[in-house]
Design an enzyme around this catalytic site. Structure first.
Site, PDB file in Angstrom:
ATOM      1  CG  ASP A 165      -5.351  -1.549   4.415  1.00 54.70           C
ATOM      2  OD1 ASP A 165      -5.851  -0.518   4.896  1.00 54.70           O
ATOM      3  OD2 ASP A 165      -5.519  -1.882   3.230  1.00 54.70           O
ATOM      4  CD  GLU A 389      -1.629   2.252  -2.898  1.00 52.76           C
ATOM      5  OE1 GLU A 389      -1.173   1.518  -3.814  1.00 52.76           O
ATOM      6  OE2 GLU A 389      -2.459   1.854  -2.071  1.00 52.76           O
TER       7      GLU A 389
HETATM    8  C1  9WN Z   1      -8.361  -2.051   1.180  1.00 53.28           C
HETATM    9  C2  9WN Z   1      -7.776   2.699  -1.673  1.00 53.28           C
HETATM   10  C3  9WN Z   1      -7.391   2.032  -0.363  1.00 53.28           C
HETATM   11  C4  9WN Z   1      -7.059   3.049   0.731  1.00 53.28           C
HETATM   12  C5  9WN Z   1      -6.460   2.384   1.971  1.00 53.28           C
HETATM   13  C6  9WN Z   1      -5.273   1.521   1.524  1.00 53.28           C
HETATM   14  C7  9WN Z   1      -5.714   0.510   0.472  1.00 53.28           C
HETATM   15  C8  9WN Z   1      -7.324  -1.393   0.257  1.00 53.28           C
HETATM   16  C9  9WN Z   1      -6.420  -2.455  -0.319  1.00 53.28           C
HETATM   17  O1  9WN Z   1      -6.277   1.179  -0.635  1.00 53.28           O
HETATM   18  O2  9WN Z   1      -6.629  -0.421   1.064  1.00 53.28           O
HETATM   19  O3  9WN Z   1      -9.297  -1.092   1.604  1.00 53.28           O
HETATM   20  O4  9WN Z   1      -6.892  -3.198  -1.198  1.00 53.28           O
HETATM   21  O5  9WN Z   1      -5.259  -2.563   0.074  1.00 53.28           O
HETATM   22  O6  9WN Z   1      -4.688   0.896   2.621  1.00 53.28           O
HETATM   23  O7  9WN Z   1      -6.051   3.364   2.884  1.00 53.28           O
HETATM   24  O8  9WN Z   1      -8.206   3.747   1.108  1.00 53.28           O
HETATM   25  O9  9WN Z   1      -6.784   3.619  -2.039  1.00 53.28           O
END
Ligand code: 9WN
Length: 420
Positions: A165, A389
């Site tokens: 992101d 994470e």
């Molecule tokens: C937005 C779920 C997701 C991952 C992404 C990570 C994070 C979300 C957030 O979490 O993104 O999609 O709310 O930050 O960047 O890679 O799929 O784990």
């Protein structure tokens, strides 16, 4: 991680983490922070589950495909439970033509699904399952080619589509955009400290892109999207996914030709995005910053010279590699970059899914020893610090969500690989 009792303990813990995030219908990425089903998370979870519970892995594929749009897109989030403590949730994404009855987001994520299904099929072949899922997966791949492939690269219309992101690769493309008003309390700060997440400004910009996409039903006319970058990493993922889809098609006795033709176009796009001087693949319309995403596009081109640079880059402390004070690697941004921020999301920390993809890319390119060293270091990191994470490359401290599903799923795969 050499001792068999430590390995079996880690395996049991990984299975427990995945099980505790399993709602029965889908697996949450993390217990609190991410209460719905995310697209590439589901694919990583399938890769781990293939070893321990193939039937559950098949179910995860099908529950993700329940969110598929009429035009083929498989969305980045499927909100199986519409009342969800996540922002932006279903009310923000709204309804749009072609959205299935289950609420979803209106954008996609890196298409790893056929690669995960290919691994699942190798470990636990099941023809009726393949017959059910290959057409929907191909429908998704065709959607990318119909609507997103430009100059051989896949365009993303939101940084969330990249999976990385707040990577500095998107900074320039975001700079001119307005930041939308945020809720009084950001829901993502309830469980994770603010300094580990994107800034308020960046988060506001992400929301303003959602607002403008929603106005066009998530299908903006060509050239009208407020954010558009040709993403080399997502292109690499899709090019491998096409190869894996072709293999799965062949195993059913179908012709693999259309997948292979689509892949050929992406390979040309990737080759032309390689910058020998920078030793990076360069996105169309993004920033040229030394990030692991820019180098890991080598995953799509195993015979290419970029693989050697990937091997060198993850070993070199001046780039993404380890040194005495900062032993955990690869960092998501090169340590030598002024943008390196060791605890903030995709701007420095170590991510286990990236380590796994890097090891796979190194293996395919014949850099076995670098791949093995990386897998061993990744398992040590998880054994010493838990299933987080992401991680601080200096201290190894866990960041973001604890008991994170893809970290657990890929631990299962890494353990089986080093046992082989
Ligand atoms: C937005 C779920 C997701 C991952 C992404 C990570 C994070 C979300 C957030 O979490 O993104 O999609 O709310 O930050 O960047 O890679 O799929 O784990």
């Amino acid at each position: 991680m050499a001792r068999p009792d430590a390995r079996s303990r880690l395996l049991a813990e990984a299975v427990d983490v995945l099980g505790s995030n399993d709602t029965g219908r889908f697996i949450k990425p993390g217990p609190n922070q991410y209460p719905s089903q995310w697209n590439w998370d589901a694919a990583f979870n399938v890769i781990g589950l293939s070893h321990v519970d193939p039937a559950r892995a098949r179910q995860e594929v099908e529950s993700l495909l329940d969110g598929q749009w009429d035009d083929g897109m498989v969305p980045h989030i499927v909100f199986h439970e519409p009342r969800v403590d996540y922002f932006p949730g279903p009310a923000v994404w709204g309804r749009a033509p072609g959205m299935p009855s289950v609420p979803t987001s209106g954008i996609t994520q890196p298409p790893l699904l056929s690669s995960a299904v290919s691994r699942l099929h190798r470990l636990a072949p099941n023809r009726p399952f393949l017959q059910r899922v290959l057409d929907p997966i191909e429908h998704w791949h065709r959607w990318f080619h119909r609507t997103r492939v430009m100059g051989g690269l896949v365009a993303i219309l939101h940084p969330w589509e990249s999976g990385m992101d707040n990577s500095p690769r998107w900074d320039r493309a975001l700079r001119s955009l307005e930041s939308a008003a945020l809720p009084v309390q950001r829901r993502d700060h309830v469980h994770v400290p603010a300094e580990q997440r994107p800034t308020d400004h960046d988060y506001g910009v992400y929301l303003s892109i959602v607002d403008s996409l929603r106005e066009s039903g998530y299908r903006p006319e060509s050239g009208k999207a407020s954010f558009q970058v040709g993403d080399v990493f997502l292109t690499a993922i899709l090019s491998r996914a096409e190869l894996d889809l072709a293999g799965l098609r062949s195993s059913l006795g179908h012709s693999p030709t259309s997948s292979l033709d689509r892949r050929a176009l992406l390979l040309r796009g990737l080759e032309s995005a390689w910058d020998e001087r920078m030793r990076l693949f360069v996105d169309h319309g993004g920033d040229v910053v030394p990030t692991i995403g820019g180098l890991l596009a080598a995953y799509g081109l195993p015979g290419h010279r970029s693989s050697r640079h990937l091997s060198d880059g993850v070993s070199d402390p001046a780039s993404f590699g380890p040194d005495r004070v900062s032993p955990w690697y690869p960092t998501s941004v090169a340590r030598s970059s002024s943008l390196f921020d060791r605890r903030r999301y995709w701007r420095g920390p170590v991510w286990v899914n990236i380590n796994w993809l890097t090891a796979v890319a190194l293996d395919w390119a014949g850099h076995r020893r670098t791949a093995e060293a990386l897998c061993a270091s990744t398992l040590d990191l998880i054994a010493e610090h838990g299933f987080w994470e992401y991680y601080d490359p200096v201290s190894g401290d866990g960041l973001g969500s604890d008991r994170f599903s893809w970290t657990a799923a890929l631990t299962i795969d890494l353990l089986s690989r080093s046992a082989a």
